[in-house]
Design an enzyme around this catalytic site. Structure first.
Site, PDB file in Angstrom:
ATOM      1  N   ALA A 182      12.438 -13.730   1.871  1.00  0.00           N
ATOM      2  CA  ALA A 182      11.590 -13.929   3.348  1.00  0.00           C
ATOM      3  C   ALA A 182      12.366 -12.804   4.327  1.00  0.00           C
ATOM      4  CB  ALA A 182      11.640 -15.269   3.682  1.00  0.00           C
ATOM      5  N   LYS A 219      12.718  -0.805   4.830  1.00  0.00           N
ATOM      6  CA  LYS A 219      13.469  -1.493   4.021  1.00  0.00           C
ATOM      7  C   LYS A 219      15.193  -0.710   3.557  1.00  0.00           C
ATOM      8  CE  LYS A 219      11.621   0.544  -0.454  1.00  0.00           C
ATOM      9  NZ  LYS A 219      11.191   0.300  -1.886  1.00  0.00           N
ATOM     10  N   LEU A 258       4.913   3.485  -7.744  1.00  0.00           N
ATOM     11  CA  LEU A 258       6.198   3.950  -7.518  1.00  0.00           C
ATOM     12  C   LEU A 258       6.850   3.208  -6.051  1.00  0.00           C
ATOM     13  CD1 LEU A 258       6.195   7.746  -8.304  1.00  0.00           C
ATOM     14  CD2 LEU A 258       6.494   5.841  -9.900  1.00  0.00           C
ATOM     15  N   ASP A 273       1.071  23.177  -2.849  1.00  0.00           N
ATOM     16  CA  ASP A 273       1.038  22.516  -1.275  1.00  0.00           C
ATOM     17  C   ASP A 273       0.656  23.536  -0.486  1.00  0.00           C
ATOM     18  OD1 ASP A 273       2.330  19.682  -0.352  1.00  0.00           O
ATOM     19  OD2 ASP A 273       1.939  20.961   1.263  1.00  0.00           O
ATOM     20  N   CYS A 330       2.565   1.817   2.764  1.00  0.00           N
ATOM     21  CA  CYS A 330       1.511   1.304   1.646  1.00  0.00           C
ATOM     22  C   CYS A 330       1.083   0.019   2.126  1.00  0.00           C
ATOM     23  CB  CYS A 330       2.245   1.211   0.323  1.00  0.00           C
ATOM     24  SG  CYS A 330       3.183   2.979  -0.272  1.00  0.00           S
TER      25      CYS A 330
HETATM   26  C1  UGA Z   1       5.019  -0.441  -2.654  1.00  0.00           C
HETATM   27  C2  UGA Z   1       4.966  -1.235  -4.135  1.00  0.00           C
HETATM   28  O1  UGA Z   1       6.021  -1.958  -4.306  1.00  0.00           O
HETATM   29  C3  UGA Z   1       4.896   0.145  -5.203  1.00  0.00           C
HETATM   30  O2  UGA Z   1       4.475  -0.684  -6.429  1.00  0.00           O
HETATM   31  C4  UGA Z   1       3.670   1.045  -4.726  1.00  0.00           C
HETATM   32  O3  UGA Z   1       3.293   2.354  -5.752  1.00  0.00           O
HETATM   33  C5  UGA Z   1       3.865   1.431  -3.300  1.00  0.00           C
HETATM   34  O4  UGA Z   1       4.002   0.559  -2.388  1.00  0.00           O
HETATM   35  C6  UGA Z   1       2.761   2.540  -2.893  1.00  0.00           C
HETATM   36  O5  UGA Z   1       1.683   1.747  -2.704  1.00  0.00           O
HETATM   37  O6  UGA Z   1       2.908   3.597  -2.999  1.00  0.00           O
HETATM   38  P1  UGA Z   1       7.453   0.564  -1.178  1.00  0.00           P
HETATM   39  O7  UGA Z   1       6.219   0.625  -0.209  1.00  0.00           O
HETATM   40  O8  UGA Z   1       7.906   1.725  -1.398  1.00  0.00           O
HETATM   41  O9  UGA Z   1       6.369   0.226  -2.528  1.00  0.00           O
HETATM   42  O10 UGA Z   1       8.173  -0.579  -0.963  1.00  0.00           O
HETATM   43  P2  UGA Z   1       8.293  -2.229  -1.687  1.00  0.00           P
HETATM   44  O11 UGA Z   1       9.635  -2.173  -2.173  1.00  0.00           O
HETATM   45  O12 UGA Z   1       7.332  -2.838  -2.250  1.00  0.00           O
HETATM   46  O13 UGA Z   1       8.754  -3.025  -0.068  1.00  0.00           O
HETATM   47  C7  UGA Z   1       7.552  -3.008   0.939  1.00  0.00           C
HETATM   48  C8  UGA Z   1       7.857  -4.016   2.013  1.00  0.00           C
HETATM   49  O14 UGA Z   1       7.986  -5.320   1.679  1.00  0.00           O
HETATM   50  C9  UGA Z   1       9.193  -3.474   2.676  1.00  0.00           C
HETATM   51  O15 UGA Z   1       9.065  -3.756   4.013  1.00  0.00           O
HETATM   52  C10 UGA Z   1      10.247  -4.680   2.147  1.00  0.00           C
HETATM   53  O16 UGA Z   1      11.306  -4.958   2.757  1.00  0.00           O
HETATM   54  C11 UGA Z   1       9.276  -5.801   2.349  1.00  0.00           C
HETATM   55  N1  UGA Z   1       9.560  -6.765   1.173  1.00  0.00           N
HETATM   56  C12 UGA Z   1       9.607  -6.618  -0.236  1.00  0.00           C
HETATM   57  C13 UGA Z   1       9.963  -8.197   1.562  1.00  0.00           C
HETATM   58  O17 UGA Z   1       9.894  -8.227   2.841  1.00  0.00           O
HETATM   59  N2  UGA Z   1      10.312  -9.155   0.903  1.00  0.00           N
HETATM   60  C14 UGA Z   1      10.256  -8.950  -0.521  1.00  0.00           C
HETATM   61  O18 UGA Z   1      10.608  -9.868  -1.527  1.00  0.00           O
HETATM   62  C15 UGA Z   1      10.140  -7.694  -1.130  1.00  0.00           C
END
Ligand code: UGA
Length: 449
Positions: free
Chosen positions: A269, A337, A165, A36, A277
């Site tokens: 929801a 989240k 991830l 880095d 992401c």
């Molecule tokens: C997401 C993907 O899940 C990963 O597979 C991916 O590798 C990552 O982006 C990336 O591209 O690096 P992440 O951003 O850590 O991961 O979070 P998530 O758990 O997917 O949640 C994303 C958003 O969706 C959060 O705001 C969460 O609250 C929301 N969400 C998730 C909902 O509103 N409802 C759901 O049922 C699930």
């Protein structure tokens, strides 16, 4: 038992993906050099502090530092000389128009090009950063070829290997993935990258998808955009539910999720998806499609629904309070989240900034994200580490994420400490009838009974 390997790896970019992935490889007996440019970050990492809020990451970092299989460096050229495979794990922040910012990717490719000039043995470059189809072969390969003077496919190879991830479960996701996607353009690089992952997963049965580089690049976007689509879809159903008596979006989600063609995941929801992401990747895919003269109507709608969700929550707050001026509003849950301290693209930012325009007092609480929130809101809100203090004398309490700390709260607590016990629950974390009896309870996605 992990198979032994002599293959040495280097990682360029020790952010969330680079650090987690490199540490996991080192934990599987690979020799890994993490590179880095940020010297203060390297200093922290060498003392066992990842600087990232991720369960078990610091412990694993300390473990691999002790084994000497993991080292860090700010000297890319030397690290490339000492390794056989280099992963590019730099960030791809969005440009103003939503397209993918390639400044860090280009600079990594340039540095690799210079380093390869002086290397005689074959070197494999594995790109993990999220980039649209064509970027690896049309931008990264030409930069490396031009600067190094080496022949693509003969002297060096390139693969695209997207990451899946999730924050909060990254180590588990790395060690137990649903799939590994490997995009390659020739048999030599394909063999090396497959071999790496076969060693990493040893006897574990893992779905490895071997495909073209462009397919692998698009798979990453298609995957994230599909998950975002599920969320905007269930949020649309929740918005319909809000207006019908005797319906609950969670019961609908549970029932449709039992259909194996749909499945139950990502159907919770809420106030909209955030994080570093989904918002960025959906917009980038829209922008990329538009550059190909195709308007992706479905993705545009997914993004629009998501951008409207916070407004919808604000309207509910305004409607319930009649006016906001001089009212006290408590916000529980600031991170994008639960179980993270990450505030990037969190709906809490939009909601709080919009409410602040009408001069309320805003009291905020989050189990992990208070320090990051201070960078965003400064002295415009009151910060609390204690939930009771955060809701005391408040006229309205809005729950924005499903942190475990909030789930155990009883309605009597809100009744006792708030000025007016109005609770707006955007994630349906409480028992409807229990709360509805004691407080003025607005449960998003649940039509009035
Ligand atoms: C997401 C993907 O899940 C990963 O597979 C991916 O590798 C990552 O982006 C990336 O591209 O690096 P992440 O951003 O850590 O991961 O979070 P998530 O758990 O997917 O949640 C994303 C958003 O969706 C959060 O705001 C969460 O609250 C929301 N969400 C998730 C909902 O509103 N409802 C759901 O049922 C699930």
């Amino acid at each position: 038992m992990t198979k032994k390997t002599n293959t040495k790896l280097s990682f360029i970019g020790l952010g969330y993906v680079g650090l987690t992935t490199s540490i996991c490889f080192a934990d599987k007996d690979f020799h890994v050099i993490g590179v880095d440019v940020d010297k203060s970050k390297l200093k922290k990492i060498s003392s066992g502090k990842s600087g990232i809020f991720e369960p078990n990451l610091n412990e694993l970092l300390c473990k691999v530092l002790k084994t000497k299989r993991f080292s860090i460096s700010d000297n890319l050229s030397d690290s490339i000389k000492k390794s056989d495979v280099t992963f590019i794990t730099v960030g791809t922040p969005a440009n103003h128009d939503g397209s993918v910012g390639l400044q860090f990717i280009k600079s990594a490719a340039t540095d690799i090009g210079h380093a390869l000039k002086n290397k005689s043995s074959y070197h494999l470059v594995v790109v993990k950063s999220t980039i649209v189809p064509g970027t690896t072969e049309n931008i990264i390969v030409p930069i490396i070829t031009k600067i190094s003077g080496k022949k693509y496919d003969e002297d060096f190879g390139i693969c695209y290997n997207p990451e899946f991830l999730s924050e909060g479960s990254a180590i588990n996701d790395m060690n137990n993935p649903d799939k590994i996607v490997l995009g390659s353009s020739n048999s030599k690089s394909k063999k090396i990258i497959n071999n790496l992952y076969n060693i990493f997963y040893s006897t574990q049965k893992i779905n490895i998808v071997n495909t073209t580089i462009s397919n692998a690049e698009l798979i990453k976007y298609a995957n994230n955009a599909f998950l975002a689509t599920k969320i905007s879809y269930i949020n649309t159903i929740a918005n319909i539910c809000n207006n019908i008596p005797n319906v609950n979006v969670d019961e609908i989600a549970r029932a449709i999720g039992l259909d194996s063609r749909i499945n139950s995941k990502f159907l919770s929801a809420g106030p909209g998806y955030g994080g570093s992401c989904f918002p960025k990747d959906v917009k980038a895919l829209i922008q990329f499609s538009s550059s190909l003269d195709y308007s992706p109507k479905l993705l545009i709608a997914v993004d629009e629904v998501n951008q409207l969700q916070p407004t919808l929550i604000i309207n509910i707050i305004k409607q319930k309070l009649s006016f906001i001026d001089n009212k006290t509003i408590s916000i529980l849950g600031l991170a994008f989240k639960s179980k993270t301290n990450d505030m990037r693209e969190s709906v809490a930012i939009k909601i709080i900034n919009e409410l602040l325009k009408q001069n309320p007092t805003i009291k905020v609480h989050d189990p992990e994200a208070i320090d990051n929130a201070k960078q965003i809101f400064g002295d415009r809100v009151d910060y609390h580490n204690n939930i009771i203090e955060a809701i005391k004398n408040s006229d309205c309490c809005v729950i924005l994420n499903d942190s475990i700390e909030y789930k155990s709260l009883k309605p009597t607590i809100f009744k006792k400490y708030m000025n007016k016990a109005l609770v707006i629950d955007t994630k349906r974390i409480f028992n409807y009838s229990e709360f509805n009896e004691i407080v003025d309870y607005y449960c998003y996605g649940v039509g009035s009974y």
